[in-house]
Design a protein around this motif. Structure first.
Motif, PDB file in Angstrom:
ATOM      1  N   ALA A  42      -9.735  12.152  60.235  1.00  0.00           N
ATOM      2  CA  ALA A  42     -10.773  11.163  60.538  1.00  0.00           C
ATOM      3  C   ALA A  42     -10.205   9.808  60.949  1.00  0.00           C
ATOM      4  N   ASP A  43      -8.926   9.576  60.706  1.00  0.00           N
ATOM      5  CA  ASP A  43      -8.293   8.297  61.048  1.00  0.00           C
ATOM      6  C   ASP A  43      -8.156   8.199  62.567  1.00  0.00           C
ATOM      7  N   GLU A  44      -8.791   7.197  63.131  1.00  0.00           N
ATOM      8  CA  GLU A  44      -8.753   7.031  64.581  1.00  0.00           C
ATOM      9  C   GLU A  44      -7.669   6.065  65.039  1.00  0.00           C
ATOM     10  N   ASP A  46      -3.537   4.797  65.539  1.00  0.00           N
ATOM     11  CA  ASP A  46      -2.429   5.381  66.290  1.00  0.00           C
ATOM     12  C   ASP A  46      -1.860   6.591  65.561  1.00  0.00           C
ATOM     13  N   ARG A  72      -5.340  20.226  68.861  1.00  0.00           N
ATOM     14  CA  ARG A  72      -5.701  18.929  69.455  1.00  0.00           C
ATOM     15  C   ARG A  72      -4.600  18.370  70.350  1.00  0.00           C
TER      16      ARG A  72
END
Length: 121
Positions: A42-44, A46, A72
């Motif tokens: 969920a961390d958007e 870098d 991904r």
């Protein structure tokens, strides 16, 4: 001055996250900690330069996290840790590009060596 790298640490055990974070910071790198694979995904921010992850976690295991990251298109180095190693598990994550498969409790010097090899190769 040596470069600083972003190292992500994914482990459901708070004590493990804290000790690995201290170890990573002792090398002069940035440590980002996550209590679950879902929190990491969920961390958007870098992408990390290297990922350290536990294998046995609720909801999503370390090898499932690896599979999702590869789907991904993520190509950063991944180091796996487990208290319950099996040959099949080791083979699976290493065949998919894992950089190291370490047995908990992980020796600090071994972890430092694996991190350095992963971020410099």
């Amino acid at each position: 001055m040596k470069p600083s790298y972003r190292i992500a640490i994914v482990d459901d055990d708070d004590g493990v996250r804290q000790s690995l974070s201290s170890l990573v910071r002792s090398l002069g790198h940035e440590a980002r900690t996550y209590a679950s694979a879902a929190a990491f995904l969920a961390d958007e921010g870098d992408a990390p330069d290297c990922l350290l992850t536990d294998m046995q976690m609720p909801q999503m295991s370390g090898d499932q996290l690896q599979a999702e990251l590869l789907a991904r298109g993520c190509a950063f180095p991944m180091i796996f840790m487990t208290a319950f190693p099996t040959d099949a598990l080791r083979a699976r994550v290493m065949e998919r590009g894992g950089r190291a498969f370490l047995v908990k409790p992980v020796d600090g010097e071994a972890m430092l060596r694996c991190i350095q090899e992963a971020i410099t190769s």
